[in-house]
Design an enzyme around this catalytic site. Structure first.
Site, mmCIF file in Angstrom:
data_model
loop_
_atom_site.group_PDB
_atom_site.id
_atom_site.type_symbol
_atom_site.label_atom_id
_atom_site.label_comp_id
_atom_site.label_asym_id
_atom_site.label_seq_id
_atom_site.Cartn_x
_atom_site.Cartn_y
_atom_site.Cartn_z
ATOM 1 N N ARG A 183 0.565 -1.203 0.201
ATOM 2 C CA ARG A 183 -0.091 -0.156 -0.054
ATOM 3 C C ARG A 183 0.718 1.323 0.000
ATOM 4 O O ARG A 183 0.349 2.346 0.419
ATOM 5 C CB ARG A 183 -0.798 -0.054 1.350
ATOM 6 N N LYS A 206 1.315 6.546 1.015
ATOM 7 C CA LYS A 206 1.072 5.171 1.916
ATOM 8 C C LYS A 206 -0.499 5.258 1.743
ATOM 9 O O LYS A 206 -1.125 6.299 2.249
ATOM 10 C CB LYS A 206 1.452 5.294 3.232
ATOM 11 N N GLY A 230 -4.796 -2.092 0.011
ATOM 12 C CA GLY A 230 -3.821 -0.980 -0.493
ATOM 13 C C GLY A 230 -4.153 0.221 0.216
ATOM 14 O O GLY A 230 -3.485 1.400 -0.104
ATOM 15 N N ARG A 271 14.643 -1.341 2.254
ATOM 16 C CA ARG A 271 14.495 -2.107 3.540
ATOM 17 C C ARG A 271 15.635 -3.125 3.244
ATOM 18 O O ARG A 271 15.998 -3.743 2.288
ATOM 19 C CB ARG A 271 13.125 -2.557 3.893
ATOM 20 N N ASP A 306 11.208 -6.567 7.038
ATOM 21 C CA ASP A 306 10.596 -5.925 5.708
ATOM 22 C C ASP A 306 10.364 -4.274 6.320
ATOM 23 O O ASP A 306 10.232 -3.371 5.802
ATOM 24 C CB ASP A 306 9.436 -6.281 5.169
ATOM 25 N N ASN A 307 10.732 -4.191 7.775
ATOM 26 C CA ASN A 307 10.220 -2.900 8.240
ATOM 27 C C ASN A 307 11.651 -2.151 8.929
ATOM 28 O O ASN A 307 11.519 -1.377 9.677
ATOM 29 C CB ASN A 307 9.343 -3.093 9.507
ATOM 30 N N ASP A 358 7.838 2.777 8.901
ATOM 31 C CA ASP A 358 6.580 1.984 9.322
ATOM 32 C C ASP A 358 6.178 2.078 10.624
ATOM 33 O O ASP A 358 6.315 1.157 11.429
ATOM 34 C CB ASP A 358 6.720 0.573 8.783
#
Ligand code: AMP
Ligand code: MG
Length: 521
Positions: free
Chosen positions: A103, A122, A135, A199, A269-270, A279
């Protein structure tokens, strides 16, 4: 509004050849081109003028219709090609395969005063990485992200920023607590800003698929633009790059521990390759000091991402990044050395950090018991971390433990519990602290000035964000602006804002959004 577009990511790196926007696995590419969803009735409700100026905008720009259109996804800026990134990640300790910007849509990069900024929406609709989700983002989580990114920046914590917060005018369905009660909420879009949004997971996805060509392309790109001191594509340089990521990640974590920030979802991933806080989902701020605390209800059982675990989770994530970069080096030793260094360096940096919070000009190993026992006394009875450290600046070298206790009394949620052995342990610690202060050469006044530079007076307490959300839900955006202004100077004494230098009110103790948050945003 004239923007100095300077795209690199979607120019220098390979794109997904498939233009189809439906959820799917994307191979051989760093990103997919995507057009933001045109919102039903977009409206900008808050802008960070401070950031807007940093990236080269003027007041007339951010007040223009063009700005509202571009940063809500209503219009694509001429000559630009928005895209979503492909990345993977370990979620809660398990490899989750491809995730990607489900998203988030990168609009473009701009250059201002020789600095590069990537701008990303975002909540602007589906991408090939949306999997089964929509999303979109809701107003409550977007307010939290917008305010907290800017607050973190002003606290001096490396972070992604937030330029604007817009309502989409669309309704979004969310099951806030995952309890089978979905409801419609207001949709919103935030425009995030950072030098880059790459990331750890961007590297991991390629290694997991054996795609070492893309891995090398992405690594070379990252080094060239964001680690310019490292020149040349040699194994030594890939190690130098990894070492630098280790250092930056470590610094970010020490800052989090200093201000009492709990990220809540430290999946790989963050984690930003630039060591930026990224994030802002179910994050939270420590109120009562508690190493065991996590705001994330999804993590309630194992508390993997609890406050006290953040330093070792960052290290765990760095191990995953080392695995991802390994094919470029093919020698485990330098990675192992770098990870070993993290452990030693964390101990040293966190001690310096604690020394500075306590107002000690220099520290030695002799001070470690003082730090360790502070953690213990802070946990004896609920003690507000922010208020405690802030009030500690008022301590004078000649104060008795009783006098200090009076000065810091406001930090205790249950002052009645300060009796018997709890009181004795507090007094013991305060005696140690006074004795230590007496060895300091700086005057009380000078020490207080320095302490107030590292111990914020105002942080975005969980209930404060919730007050802004509740009002905004009813169309009143004034608390967003009030908090934005307050948190621009978190270390200043803002006399007119004394009401925000207060413990969490009792009504917020167990309220959804204040102490309990889920990933569902
Ligand atoms: P997070 O834990 O919020 O960082 O999200 C993990 C993954 O889920 C990322 O790939 C996100 O892009 C994706 N994701 C989260 N929320 C949504 C959503 N509403 N729609 C599409 N993808 C999402
Ligand atoms: Mg994420």
């Amino acid at each position: 509004m004239q923007l100095n577009i300077a795209d690199t990511f979607n120019v220098e790196l390979p794109a997904d050849k498939n233009k189809n926007n439906s959820p799917r696995q994307v191979f051989d590419a760093c990103y997919s081109f995507v057009t933001p969803k045109v919102p039903g009735d977009a409206k900008v409700i808050h802008v960070s003028p401070e950031l807007a100026k940093t990236i080269g905008l003027k007041k007339e720009d951010w007040e223009s219709q063009k700005f509202a259109n571009i940063f809500s996804g209503t219009e694509v800026y001429e000559g630009t090609n928005p895209f979503s990134m492909c990345y993977g990640g370990h979620q809660f300790g398990h490899w989750a395969g491809q995730l990607g910007d489900g998203r988030a849509i990168n609009l473009f990069e701009i250059k201002n005063k020789n600095k590069r900024w990537a701008l990303q929406l975002k909540g602007a609709g589906e991408t090939p990485y949306s999997r089964t989700a929509d999303g979109l983002a809701v107003l409550r989580s977007s307010i939290r992200e917008h305010l907290c990114s800017e607050a973190m920046h002003h606290l001096g914590v490396p972070t992604t920023r937030s330029l604007s917060l817009s309502l989409s005018g669309d309704q979004v369905m969310r099951d806030m607590l995952y309890d089978g009660n979905p409801e419609y909420e207001k949709g919103a879009i935030v425009c995030r800003v950072a030098p880059s949004f790459i990331r750890f997971g961007n590297f991991q996805i390629f290694t997991s698929r054996g795609d070492f060509t893309r891995l090398k392309e992405l690594t070379d790109y990252t080094i060239k633009h964001f680690f310019p001191k490292i020149k040349g594509q040699t194994k030594e340089n890939y190690i130098a790059f990894f070492n630098e990521v280790v250092t930056r990640t470590l610094e970010m974590i020490v800052h989090w521990q200093r201000v009492g920030f709990v990220h809540g979802v430290m999946n790989t991933d963050n984690l930003s390759i630039l060591g930026l806080t990224i994030d802002f989902g179910p994050y939270g701020w420590l109120e009562g000091y508690d190493n065991e605390w996590t705001p994330n209800t999804t993590d309630r059982q194992h508390k993997r991402y609890r406050f006290g675990n953040q330093p070792s989770i960052a290290l765990w994530n760095l191990y995953q990044l080392a695995n991802a970069l390994y094919p470029l080096v093919e020698d485990p030793k330098p990675f192992e050395d770098a990870l070993e260094r993290y452990k030693a360096a964390y101990g040293i940096k966190s001690s310096f950090m604690m020394g500075s919070k306590l107002g000690l000009e220099e520290i030695s190993d002799d001070d470690l018991p003082l730090f360790k026992s502070l953690e213990e006394v802070l946990s004896l009875t609920e003690t507000d971390m922010t208020i405690f450290f802030r009030l500690l600046a008022g301590v004078e070298k000649t104060d008795t433990p009783e006098a200090i206790l009076k000065k810091i009394n406001k930090a205790f949620y249950l002052p009645n519990e300060l009796e018997g052995s709890v009181l004795e342990q507090w007094k013991d610690w305060l005696k140690m602290y006074s004795a230590r202060l007496q060895k300091e050469e700086r005057s009380d006044t000078k020490r207080a000035i320095e302490m107030n530079k590292v111990n914020p007076k105002y942080v975005l307490r969980n209930y404060m964000a919730q007050l802004a959300i509740d009002a905004a839900d009813k169309g009143d955006y004034s608390i967003i602006e009030e908090l934005y202004q307050l948190l621009k100077e978190p270390y200043a004494e803002q006399v007119e804002a004394e009401r925000w230098f207060a413990k969490r009110p009792e009504w917020a103790r167990n309220k959804v959004g204040c102490s309990m948050l889920s990933c569902s945003s």
